[in-house]
Design a protein around this motif. Structure first.
Motif, PDB file in Angstrom:
ATOM      1  N   ASN A  21      31.154  23.602  55.392  1.00 43.56           N
ATOM      2  CA  ASN A  21      31.008  24.461  54.224  1.00 43.56           C
ATOM      3  C   ASN A  21      30.015  23.931  53.202  1.00 43.56           C
ATOM      4  N   ARG A  22      29.294  22.866  53.537  1.00 45.87           N
ATOM      5  CA  ARG A  22      28.271  22.321  52.637  1.00 45.87           C
ATOM      6  C   ARG A  22      26.915  22.916  52.994  1.00 45.87           C
ATOM      7  N   LEU A  23      26.177  23.288  51.996  1.00 42.29           N
ATOM      8  CA  LEU A  23      24.848  23.860  52.189  1.00 42.29           C
ATOM      9  C   LEU A  23      23.804  22.750  52.133  1.00 42.29           C
ATOM     10  N   PRO A  24      23.036  22.524  53.225  1.00 41.84           N
ATOM     11  CA  PRO A  24      22.029  21.460  53.211  1.00 41.84           C
ATOM     12  C   PRO A  24      20.856  21.798  52.294  1.00 41.84           C
ATOM     13  N   ARG A  25      20.153  20.777  51.856  1.00 38.00           N
ATOM     14  CA  ARG A  25      19.093  20.928  50.867  1.00 38.00           C
ATOM     15  C   ARG A  25      18.019  21.957  51.241  1.00 38.00           C
ATOM     16  N   PRO A  26      17.496  21.982  52.469  1.00 36.59           N
ATOM     17  CA  PRO A  26      16.480  23.007  52.775  1.00 36.59           C
ATOM     18  C   PRO A  26      17.025  24.430  52.614  1.00 36.59           C
ATOM     19  N   MET A  32      17.801  29.660  46.713  1.00 36.27           N
ATOM     20  CA  MET A  32      17.296  29.772  45.345  1.00 36.27           C
ATOM     21  C   MET A  32      16.000  30.593  45.299  1.00 36.27           C
ATOM     22  N   ARG A  33      15.239  30.568  46.349  1.00 37.96           N
ATOM     23  CA  ARG A  33      13.987  31.320  46.371  1.00 37.96           C
ATOM     24  C   ARG A  33      14.202  32.789  46.729  1.00 37.96           C
ATOM     25  N   TYR A  34      15.031  33.057  47.746  1.00 41.89           N
ATOM     26  CA  TYR A  34      15.149  34.412  48.275  1.00 41.89           C
ATOM     27  C   TYR A  34      16.491  35.083  48.010  1.00 41.89           C
ATOM     28  N   GLY A  35      17.425  34.369  47.405  1.00 39.94           N
ATOM     29  CA  GLY A  35      18.776  34.905  47.235  1.00 39.94           C
ATOM     30  C   GLY A  35      18.906  35.873  46.083  1.00 39.94           C
ATOM     31  N   ARG A  36      20.047  36.552  46.067  1.00 37.68           N
ATOM     32  CA  ARG A  36      20.399  37.448  44.971  1.00 37.68           C
ATOM     33  C   ARG A  36      21.163  36.642  43.930  1.00 37.68           C
ATOM     34  N   ARG A  37      21.328  37.223  42.748  1.00 39.89           N
ATOM     35  CA  ARG A  37      21.893  36.477  41.625  1.00 39.89           C
ATOM     36  C   ARG A  37      23.024  37.246  40.965  1.00 39.89           C
ATOM     37  N   ARG A  38      24.112  36.525  40.658  1.00 37.70           N
ATOM     38  CA  ARG A  38      25.200  37.031  39.820  1.00 37.70           C
ATOM     39  C   ARG A  38      25.394  36.039  38.687  1.00 37.70           C
TER      40      ARG A  38
END
Length: 120
Positions: A21-26, A32-38
């Motif tokens: 469940n951990r998100l790696p740095r890349p 952060m570049r392509y995601g949506r935001r809440r």
């Protein structure tokens, strides 16, 4: 042996997310570049659908603008990870998320309410 007992006790109270469940740095950079935001007053969630459709993965970002002391930032990260871990069964598969803290979160209850509002 006293040292071994203390080591075992601290390992059982560890507030780390499971490795799956951990998100790696890349992938953090991609979210952060392509995601949506809440956005909520205390935090921002940036999320993205994981094309592989695996388990939900998260990362926490607490900048030095929140507090200059690393101990305070680490406490906030621990609170976030604990809140995420409690909500993992309710989060759908295939979601990658980065939680960016905007204000100090000092209590577990406050953190859980904020995370629930962002993730669910």
């Amino acid at each position: 042996m006293p040292g071994g007992a203390a080591l075992g006790a601290s390992a059982s109270r560890c507030n780390m997310l499971p490795k799956t469940n951990r998100l790696p740095r890349p992938d953090v950079k991609a979210v952060m570049r392509y995601g949506r935001r809440r956005t909520l007053p205390h935090a921002t969630l940036m999320y993205r659908k994981n094309p592989a459709g695996g388990p939900p993965r998260f990362a926490c970002v607490v900048s030095t603008t929140i507090d200059k002391r690393a101990t305070v930032r680490n406490r906030i990260r621990r609170l976030l990870r604990e809140s995420i871990q409690k909500l993992l069964p309710e989060i759908p598969r295939g979601v990658d998320g980065v939680i960016i803290v905007r204000k100090k979160l000092m209590s577990l209850r406050e953190t859980e309410v904020g995370i629930r509002g962002l993730v669910l």
